[in-house]
Design an enzyme around this catalytic site. Structure first.
Site, short mmCIF file in Angstrom:
data_model
loop_
_atom_site.label_atom_id
_atom_site.label_comp_id
_atom_site.label_asym_id
_atom_site.label_seq_id
_atom_site.Cartn_x
_atom_site.Cartn_y
_atom_site.Cartn_z
N SER A 7 29.29 -4.28 -13.76
CA SER A 7 28.58 -3.53 -14.80
C SER A 7 29.58 -2.91 -15.77
O SER A 7 30.45 -2.14 -15.37
CB SER A 7 27.74 -2.42 -14.16
OG SER A 7 27.37 -1.50 -15.18
N HIS A 32 26.71 -7.49 -16.10
CA HIS A 32 25.56 -6.58 -16.11
C HIS A 32 25.73 -5.54 -17.22
O HIS A 32 26.74 -4.85 -17.27
CB HIS A 32 25.47 -5.90 -14.74
CG HIS A 32 24.28 -5.05 -14.52
ND1 HIS A 32 23.06 -5.57 -14.13
CD2 HIS A 32 24.10 -3.71 -14.62
CE1 HIS A 32 22.19 -4.57 -13.99
NE2 HIS A 32 22.79 -3.43 -14.30
N ASP A 34 24.09 -2.25 -18.98
CA ASP A 34 23.15 -1.15 -18.77
C ASP A 34 22.77 -0.50 -20.09
O ASP A 34 23.60 0.12 -20.74
CB ASP A 34 23.78 -0.10 -17.85
CG ASP A 34 23.87 -0.60 -16.42
OD1 ASP A 34 22.82 -0.93 -15.84
OD2 ASP A 34 25.00 -0.68 -15.89
N MET A 36 20.68 2.33 -21.88
CA MET A 36 20.06 3.63 -21.57
C MET A 36 19.72 4.35 -22.86
O MET A 36 20.52 4.39 -23.78
CB MET A 36 21.04 4.48 -20.76
CG MET A 36 21.50 3.83 -19.48
SD MET A 36 22.63 4.92 -18.62
CE MET A 36 22.93 3.96 -17.14
N HIS A 65 20.00 -4.89 -18.40
CA HIS A 65 19.16 -3.98 -17.61
C HIS A 65 18.65 -2.88 -18.54
O HIS A 65 19.39 -1.97 -18.91
CB HIS A 65 20.02 -3.42 -16.47
CG HIS A 65 19.34 -2.42 -15.60
ND1 HIS A 65 20.04 -1.62 -14.71
CD2 HIS A 65 18.03 -2.08 -15.45
CE1 HIS A 65 19.19 -0.83 -14.07
NE2 HIS A 65 17.98 -1.09 -14.51
N MET A 67 16.97 0.31 -19.35
CA MET A 67 16.49 1.59 -18.83
C MET A 67 16.01 2.39 -20.04
O MET A 67 16.62 3.38 -20.45
CB MET A 67 17.63 2.31 -18.09
CG MET A 67 17.92 1.68 -16.72
SD MET A 67 19.51 2.18 -16.05
CE MET A 67 20.56 1.00 -16.89
N MET A 136 16.86 -0.81 -7.51
CA MET A 136 17.85 0.24 -7.72
C MET A 136 18.19 0.87 -6.37
O MET A 136 17.29 1.25 -5.61
CB MET A 136 17.31 1.33 -8.66
CG MET A 136 17.12 0.91 -10.10
SD MET A 136 18.58 0.23 -10.92
CE MET A 136 19.78 1.55 -10.70
N PHE A 142 23.36 6.81 -14.21
CA PHE A 142 24.81 7.04 -14.15
C PHE A 142 25.49 6.07 -13.19
O PHE A 142 24.88 5.67 -12.20
CB PHE A 142 25.10 8.47 -13.70
CG PHE A 142 24.48 9.50 -14.60
CD1 PHE A 142 25.11 9.89 -15.76
CD2 PHE A 142 23.22 10.02 -14.30
CE1 PHE A 142 24.51 10.81 -16.62
CE2 PHE A 142 22.61 10.94 -15.15
CZ PHE A 142 23.27 11.34 -16.31
N GLY A 143 26.72 5.75 -13.50
CA GLY A 143 27.54 5.00 -12.58
C GLY A 143 28.16 5.96 -11.57
O GLY A 143 28.06 7.18 -11.73
N ASP A 174 21.54 -2.59 -7.31
CA ASP A 174 22.30 -1.92 -8.36
C ASP A 174 22.44 -0.44 -8.06
O ASP A 174 21.45 0.28 -7.99
CB ASP A 174 21.55 -2.13 -9.69
CG ASP A 174 22.28 -1.56 -10.89
OD1 ASP A 174 23.43 -1.11 -10.75
OD2 ASP A 174 21.68 -1.57 -11.99
N GLY A 175 23.71 -0.03 -7.89
CA GLY A 175 23.99 1.38 -7.68
C GLY A 175 24.72 1.63 -6.37
O GLY A 175 24.19 1.33 -5.30
N SER A 197 31.71 0.94 -10.81
CA SER A 197 32.97 1.58 -10.43
C SER A 197 33.77 0.76 -9.43
O SER A 197 35.01 0.78 -9.48
CB SER A 197 32.73 2.99 -9.87
OG SER A 197 31.39 3.28 -9.72
C1 DX5 Z 1 22.94 2.89 -13.01
C2 DX5 Z 1 23.19 1.51 -13.56
C3 DX5 Z 1 24.19 0.74 -12.80
C4 DX5 Z 1 25.57 1.34 -12.80
C5 DX5 Z 1 26.13 1.09 -11.42
O1 DX5 Z 1 21.85 3.44 -13.64
O2 DX5 Z 1 21.99 0.76 -13.60
O3 DX5 Z 1 24.24 -0.62 -13.21
O4 DX5 Z 1 26.44 0.78 -13.74
O5 DX5 Z 1 27.31 1.78 -11.28
P1 DX5 Z 1 28.04 1.93 -9.86
O6 DX5 Z 1 28.29 0.55 -9.35
O7 DX5 Z 1 29.28 2.67 -10.21
O8 DX5 Z 1 27.11 2.70 -8.96
ZN ZN Z 2 22.19 -1.43 -14.00
#
Ligand code: DX5
Ligand code: ZN
Length: 223
Positions: A7, A32, A34, A36, A65, A67, A136, A142-143, A174-175, A197
């Site tokens: 991601s 991927h 994201d 937002m 993705h 959101m 999810m 957030f990552g 994811d997450g 991450s």
């Molecule tokens: C969170 C995102 C994820 C995010 C995952 O809302 O949808 O795709 O980038 O990050 P990590 O792998 O650090 O949890």
């Molecule tokens: Zn995502």
């Protein structure tokens, strides 16, 4: 074969093109992205213009993705920007079946994303229209958050449902996916692992992607 989808949310935002290329060179299967909007989730990332720019720097399939609230208003734009897979959150769709149909008409893979608290029942009557299901494993926004183990039985229940219905729809998680959580997620039935991450937080992306693959296969770090 489990697929790894780094991601870009955890990448260097001042160099997204180079980061996309770096993920491709590291052996990623998908990229991927994201999106937002500060409404559906309490964070803002980037939009179709960034997707279009990133598209020029990699041949990896782009897994977009969304959101965002009212995703229908932006589907055509993301499709034109170069998305290959478009995930919409069931929580944001008043007419989920219509939205998935629309993504398919745009020539893209329609995917449904579900928050940790959203039951699988919303999927039951749209399986025909669904090319991928994103569960999810954190609350989106957030990552770098911790994997929620409560989602493991949900992954397993979805895998069972898909088997019962003879559907070969991949389950993406994811997450909080890392070398420790990849294996339980895969054992429960996940086939696509999103990792922010755990990939971009490492200096050596290739080692990070390979490490996730080994972990997903149940091989120890030393092998
Ligand atoms: C969170 C995102 C994820 C995010 C995952 O809302 O949808 O795709 O980038 O990050 P990590 O792998 O650090 O949890
Ligand atoms: Zn995502």
């Amino acid at each position: 074969m489990v697929k790894i989808a780094p991601s870009l949310l955890a990448a260097d935002f001042a160099a997204l093109g180079a980061e996309a290329a770096r993920a491709e060179a590291a052996g990623a299967d998908l990229l991927h992205l994201d999106i937002m909007d500060g409404h559906f989730v309490p964070n803002i990332s980037f939009g179709p213009q960034a997707v279009r720019a990133i598209r020029q720097h990699t041949r990896l399939p782009l897994d977009v993705h969304l959101m965002i609230t009212r995703p229908d208003e932006y589907l055509a734009e993301f499709a034109a920007a170069g998305a290959d897979i478009i995930s919409v959150h069931a929580e944001t769709c008043l007419h989920l079946s219509r939205t998935l149909q629309r993504i398919r008409e745009l020539g893209k893979v329609p995917a449904v994303a579900l928050n940790p608290a959203t039951p699988l029942t919303v999927l039951e009557y749209v399986l025909d229209l669904t090319g991928l299901i994103l569960l999810m494993t954190v609350n989106p926004g957030f990552g770098g958050q911790q994997f929620l183990p409560a989602v493991l039985p949900k992954i397993a229940a979805l895998a069972t449902l898909l088997k019962e219905r003879s559907r070969a729809i991949p389950i993406e998680v994811d997450g909080g996916i890392n070398a420790a959580t990849a294996r339980p997620a895969v054992q429960a039935g996940a086939g696509v692992l999103v990792a922010g991450s755990a990939v971009f937080g490492q200096a050596d992306l290739q080692a990070a992607v390979a490490g996730l693959r080994r972990a997903a296969a149940g091989e120890g770090a030393g092998r």
